[in-house]
Design a protein around this motif. Structure first.
Motif, PDB file in Angstrom:
ATOM      1  N   THR A   3       0.841  -1.205   0.000  1.00  0.00           N
ATOM      2  CA  THR A   3       0.000   0.000   0.000  1.00  0.00           C
ATOM      3  C   THR A   3       0.874   1.252   0.000  1.00  0.00           C
ATOM      4  O   THR A   3       0.380   2.336   0.225  1.00  0.00           O
ATOM      5  N   THR A  69      -4.007   7.837  -2.926  1.00  0.00           N
ATOM      6  CA  THR A  69      -4.416   7.041  -1.774  1.00  0.00           C
ATOM      7  C   THR A  69      -3.224   6.848  -0.847  1.00  0.00           C
ATOM      8  O   THR A  69      -2.147   6.436  -1.301  1.00  0.00           O
ATOM      9  N   ARG A  71      -2.100   5.970   3.591  1.00  0.00           N
ATOM     10  CA  ARG A  71      -2.582   5.565   4.896  1.00  0.00           C
ATOM     11  C   ARG A  71      -3.026   6.810   5.653  1.00  0.00           C
ATOM     12  O   ARG A  71      -2.312   7.812   5.702  1.00  0.00           O
ATOM     13  N   ARG A  72      -4.203   6.743   6.257  1.00  0.00           N
ATOM     14  CA  ARG A  72      -4.692   7.928   6.951  1.00  0.00           C
ATOM     15  C   ARG A  72      -3.733   8.358   8.051  1.00  0.00           C
ATOM     16  O   ARG A  72      -3.494   9.558   8.238  1.00  0.00           O
ATOM     17  N   ASP A 101     -16.891   7.953   4.610  1.00  0.00           N
ATOM     18  CA  ASP A 101     -16.892   6.530   4.292  1.00  0.00           C
ATOM     19  C   ASP A 101     -18.321   6.161   3.902  1.00  0.00           C
ATOM     20  O   ASP A 101     -19.132   5.799   4.755  1.00  0.00           O
ATOM     21  N   GLU A 103     -19.739   3.673   2.483  1.00  0.00           N
ATOM     22  CA  GLU A 103     -20.200   2.332   2.803  1.00  0.00           C
ATOM     23  C   GLU A 103     -20.606   2.230   4.271  1.00  0.00           C
ATOM     24  O   GLU A 103     -21.666   1.683   4.611  1.00  0.00           O
ATOM     25  N   ALA A 104     -19.771   2.776   5.164  1.00  0.00           N
ATOM     26  CA  ALA A 104     -20.111   2.745   6.587  1.00  0.00           C
ATOM     27  C   ALA A 104     -21.305   3.647   6.876  1.00  0.00           C
ATOM     28  O   ALA A 104     -22.189   3.297   7.663  1.00  0.00           O
ATOM     29  N   THR A 157     -12.560   7.409   2.699  1.00  0.00           N
ATOM     30  CA  THR A 157     -11.800   6.412   3.432  1.00  0.00           C
ATOM     31  C   THR A 157     -12.363   5.013   3.228  1.00  0.00           C
ATOM     32  O   THR A 157     -13.544   4.823   2.930  1.00  0.00           O
ATOM     33  N   ARG A 158     -11.488   4.057   3.416  1.00  0.00           N
ATOM     34  CA  ARG A 158     -11.871   2.648   3.427  1.00  0.00           C
ATOM     35  C   ARG A 158     -10.842   1.931   4.278  1.00  0.00           C
ATOM     36  O   ARG A 158      -9.678   1.818   3.899  1.00  0.00           O
ATOM     37  N   GLY A 159     -11.281   1.483   5.445  1.00  0.00           N
ATOM     38  CA  GLY A 159     -10.346   0.867   6.375  1.00  0.00           C
ATOM     39  C   GLY A 159      -9.311   1.879   6.831  1.00  0.00           C
ATOM     40  O   GLY A 159      -9.645   2.986   7.255  1.00  0.00           O
ATOM     41  N   THR A 160      -8.040   1.520   6.718  1.00  0.00           N
ATOM     42  CA  THR A 160      -6.959   2.413   7.151  1.00  0.00           C
ATOM     43  C   THR A 160      -6.490   3.349   6.044  1.00  0.00           C
ATOM     44  O   THR A 160      -5.615   4.178   6.278  1.00  0.00           O
TER      45      THR A 160
END
Length: 368
Positions: A3, A69, A71-72, A101, A103-104, A157-160
């Motif tokens: 990543t 993209t 890592r946050r 996010d 999806e969340a 965001t998606r995950g981390t």
């Protein structure tokens, strides 16, 4: 799966991405044609760090590009700001970082209030999972961003991982208050911010009300025509976004005009319908679609120049999308009365049919 990206290293080392990409290209060649973003192994990342580790220190610059993209966590290490929550306010920086996010959010019903609107603005829900949302901390900072000279940086965001969508500013009005669910599904007052893109990849965002179904070509998508029903106009004035200079509401005058015209069309044997059109990353929909006449109708509550101009501009957008989908589209502007002669001449020159209300019905003025 790796990543680490040039964007990740760019903010870590404070080196423009182009320098990193050029260096990687010199070592490893160009990317295969089917790949658009380079993913680095740990060894490749270490090679870049070794090459640029002696870069001069200075003020931390904004180096992410729309579509990057990272890592946050690494983004916060570079620029600061709270690592929890949807709105982050780095100290002593001209940016506010906001995160979405979809999806969340859909699990809590936020997808009905967030997304890319027809006018290109982005609806974003404020902070606070329980109780009425208030203008404190991040919500206050986002509301006052333009006044305070802050650029709004939006991430998906998606995950981390966090994908940088781009730079935004607040619109006018900056927000509305709507009834939204809390994390348990209970209704409460929520803040819906109105954000306008400055330099952004809006194709990375969901449409208002939820993600669009995939299509081979966004401009070739035409939704199934749906039954049209007259809008309610008896008692309410519906808050809306600015449609023309000085306008801040969609009035019952316009709704009543649409209802009367729809009834008139029924008596003429050409009932109206609703026609959603997919335009890029969102859905646009004219006030009426009259399939029996191939009319796309845009109604305005006033004959003022600003309203007529807005109607013309909106129709050009609708017609462009419809014709890309091989749908015949004849422009119609619906007004409560005749506008000034020069505006009638302008519409005629553009091939736009003008429909105006009369005492006993409606007058259709075809372009000559």
């Amino acid at each position: 799966m790796a990543t680490i990206t040039p964007a990740q290293l760019s903010i870590e080392l404070q080196i423009p991405q182009k320098r990193i990409r050029d260096y990687l290209r010199s070592l490893y060649g160009t990317l295969p044609s089917e790949e658009t973003r380079r993913q680095l192994t740990d060894q490749q990342a270490d090679d870049v760090r070794a090459r640029f580790s002696g870069a001069p220190e200075g003020e931390t610059r904004w180096l992410l590009e729309p579509g990057d993209t990272v890592r946050r966590r690494s983004m916060h290490v570079a620029y600061g700001g709270q690592q929890q929550g949807g709105i982050s306010t780095p100290r002593n920086r001209p940016e506010i970082l906001i995160f979405t996010d979809p999806e969340a959010g859909a699990r809590f019903g936020y997808d009905r209030f967030e997304g890319l609107r027809e006018d290109g603005s982005y609806a974003y829900t404020g902070e606070g999972q329980y109780g009425p949302q208030e203008f404190v901390r991040g919500n206050r900072a986002l509301r006052d961003a333009e006044r305070d000279g802050k650029t709004v940086r939006l991430f998906r965001t998606r995950g981390t991982l966090a994908t940088y969508v781009g730079a935004f500013t607040t619109g006018s009005p900056t927000h509305t208050i709507e009834t939204i669910p809390d994390a348990d599904g209970n209704p409460r007052n929520g803040i819906i911010f109105n954000l306008l893109p400055l330099n952004a990849r809006v194709d990375l965002l969901p449409a208002y009300g939820g993600e669009l179904e995939s299509a081979e070509s966004p401009v070739s998508y035409v939704g199934t025509p749906r039954a049209w029903s007259p809008p309610e106009f008896t008692d309410v004035i519906v808050p809306g976004m600015a449609q023309a200079p000085g306008e801040r509401v969609t009035s019952r005058v316009e709704f009543e005009l649409q209802a009367a015209f729809g009834e008139w069309l029924h008596t003429e044997g050409t009932p109206p319908a609703r026609l959603p059109l997919r335009a890029g990353s969102t859905v646009i929909e004219p006030d009426m679609w009259v399939p029996g006449r191939n009319w796309i109708v845009e109604a305005k509550r006033s004959t003022a120049r600003g309203h007529v101009r807005m109607a013309i501009g909106q129709f050009l957008d609708y017609a462009h999308v419809a014709r890309k989908a091989n749908l015949a589209a004849l422009p119609v502007v619906l007004l409560p009365g005749p506008p000034e002669m020069d505006l009638r001449e302008l519409m005629a020159n553009l091939g736009i049919t003008l429909v105006t209300r009369t005492e006993d019905g409606f007058l259709v003025s075809l372009p000559s």
